[in-house]
Scaffold this motif. Structure first.
Motif, short mmCIF file in Angstrom:
data_model
loop_
_atom_site.label_atom_id
_atom_site.label_comp_id
_atom_site.label_asym_id
_atom_site.label_seq_id
_atom_site.Cartn_x
_atom_site.Cartn_y
_atom_site.Cartn_z
N ASP A 103 12.57 6.09 -30.43
CA ASP A 103 13.06 5.45 -29.11
C ASP A 103 12.05 5.21 -28.06
N ALA A 104 11.15 5.76 -28.00
CA ALA A 104 10.10 5.74 -26.96
C ALA A 104 8.99 4.64 -27.31
N TRP A 105 8.69 4.43 -28.57
CA TRP A 105 7.36 3.92 -29.12
C TRP A 105 7.20 2.43 -28.35
N PRO A 106 5.89 1.75 -28.10
CA PRO A 106 4.86 2.81 -28.24
C PRO A 106 4.48 3.71 -26.95
N GLY A 107 5.41 3.68 -26.07
CA GLY A 107 5.14 4.53 -24.86
C GLY A 107 5.28 5.93 -25.31
N PRO A 108 4.80 6.76 -24.15
CA PRO A 108 4.94 8.10 -24.38
C PRO A 108 6.37 8.88 -24.46
N VAL A 109 6.44 9.94 -25.03
CA VAL A 109 7.88 10.48 -24.98
C VAL A 109 8.26 11.31 -23.79
N TRP A 110 7.02 11.71 -23.02
CA TRP A 110 7.38 12.51 -22.02
C TRP A 110 8.06 11.66 -20.91
N GLY A 111 9.15 12.25 -20.27
CA GLY A 111 9.96 11.39 -19.51
C GLY A 111 10.66 10.16 -19.78
N ALA A 112 10.43 10.08 -21.13
CA ALA A 112 11.17 8.62 -21.52
C ALA A 112 12.75 8.67 -21.50
N HIS A 113 13.21 10.00 -22.15
CA HIS A 113 14.72 9.86 -22.53
C HIS A 113 15.08 11.24 -22.37
N THR A 114 16.38 11.48 -21.96
CA THR A 114 16.86 12.93 -22.02
C THR A 114 17.01 13.19 -23.30
N PRO A 115 16.70 14.36 -23.78
CA PRO A 115 16.79 15.08 -25.12
C PRO A 115 18.20 14.91 -25.57
N ILE A 116 18.09 14.67 -26.87
CA ILE A 116 19.67 14.71 -27.93
C ILE A 116 19.24 15.88 -28.61
N PRO A 117 20.11 16.99 -28.25
CA PRO A 117 19.81 18.28 -29.00
C PRO A 117 20.10 17.92 -30.48
N TYR A 118 19.54 18.97 -31.38
CA TYR A 118 20.11 18.72 -32.88
C TYR A 118 21.40 19.30 -32.91
N GLU A 119 22.29 18.96 -34.08
CA GLU A 119 23.59 19.44 -34.47
C GLU A 119 22.90 20.64 -34.99
N GLN A 120 23.83 21.61 -34.72
CA GLN A 120 23.72 23.27 -35.24
C GLN A 120 22.98 23.34 -36.74
N THR A 121 23.73 22.58 -37.64
CA THR A 121 23.14 22.92 -38.94
C THR A 121 21.98 22.10 -39.29
N GLU A 122 21.70 20.95 -38.58
CA GLU A 122 20.62 20.21 -38.63
C GLU A 122 19.19 20.92 -38.18
N LEU A 123 19.73 21.52 -37.02
CA LEU A 123 18.52 22.65 -36.43
C LEU A 123 18.29 23.60 -37.25
N LYS A 124 19.25 24.04 -37.85
CA LYS A 124 18.91 25.66 -38.80
C LYS A 124 17.87 25.09 -39.92
N ASN A 125 18.40 23.87 -40.56
CA ASN A 125 17.74 23.23 -41.73
C ASN A 125 16.30 23.02 -41.32
N LEU A 126 16.22 22.25 -40.42
CA LEU A 126 14.75 21.83 -39.62
C LEU A 126 13.96 23.17 -39.45
N THR A 127 14.45 24.17 -39.00
CA THR A 127 13.66 25.39 -38.38
C THR A 127 13.20 25.83 -39.75
N GLU A 128 14.10 25.97 -40.85
CA GLU A 128 13.70 26.69 -41.88
C GLU A 128 12.46 25.89 -42.59
N GLN A 129 12.70 24.53 -42.88
CA GLN A 129 11.69 23.59 -43.21
C GLN A 129 10.60 23.85 -42.58
N LEU A 130 10.46 23.81 -41.27
CA LEU A 130 9.06 24.09 -40.49
C LEU A 130 8.60 25.21 -40.73
N GLN A 131 9.44 26.36 -40.61
CA GLN A 131 9.10 27.64 -40.78
C GLN A 131 8.27 27.98 -42.22
#
Lengths: 135, 135
Positions: A103-131
């Protein structure tokens, strides 16, 4: 580690993934971008040059490690690294996997957009994958 | 150092201040902000994690040094550090002295405004001042 307390805004915007020798490793809760925030767990740090030399060496190695995990998992076009702190002054380093169609390419992400939080399941899965990858 | 050639856009936008063990130290020609760019003089580097570990250690120490010079000379509210490279892919690290009344505060400087080049005399004086401090 003595008096380190994670800033309230950073805590509210993120999920803790793990703790490394220097940094708390946080996932920014913005589904637009795979986005890790490293926060050196040292009290009263504002600038990278406030860190002791040994901690600076730890920081660059932890930054290397976080960047490689994002590069491996998300095959971005570019990793963006930033230590800004104009709004939240507690030292924190952004590590963001950028794609040429994000959404922000090629600009920086900081201040570009309001965050869109992850869906709960998506957040859980991504957290496990990253951990798993960050261990 | 073998095949390192400074990217044309970086060369056009900056003035070389000095050369350190790892990096070319460049002044961004934008009078809005005191702004140094560090470019590791290694061929084909795109990401910080492309650098060998010993070069990463050099980078953080040179970043520390550049940040301290900007902090001492310009007493900023914050130093902003960024390695983006979404447009110019050759690895380069921005080190920017930010003030709470500057044109982009509290947002990032990257992509915020068209640069306003320094006047010739101003550029000469600032270059000398920085070269003395960076030695």
């Amino acid at each position: 580690m003595s008096n380190f307390i994670l800033n309230d805004t950073l805590a509210a915007d993120t999920v803790e993934l793990t703790r490394w020798p220097l940094c708390r490793v946080l996932l920014m809760n913005d589904s637009r971008y795979p986005w890790i925030i490293l926060v050196p767990a040292r009290a009263d740090m504002k600038e990278i040059h406030d860190l002791a030399p040994a901690d600076q060496t730890l920081l660059i190695s932890e930054l290397d490690r976080a960047s490689r995990v994002l590069a491996d998992l998300f095959t971005p076009n570019k990793i963006n690294v930033g230590a800004l702190g104009n709004i939240v002054s507690q030292l924190h380093i952004h590590v963001v996997a950028r794609h040429a169609d994000d959404d922000a390419w090629p600009g920086p992400v900081w201040g570009a957009h309001t965050p869109i939080p992850y869906e709960q399941t998506e957040l859980k899965n991504l957290t496990e994958q990253l951990q798993n990858a960050l261990q």
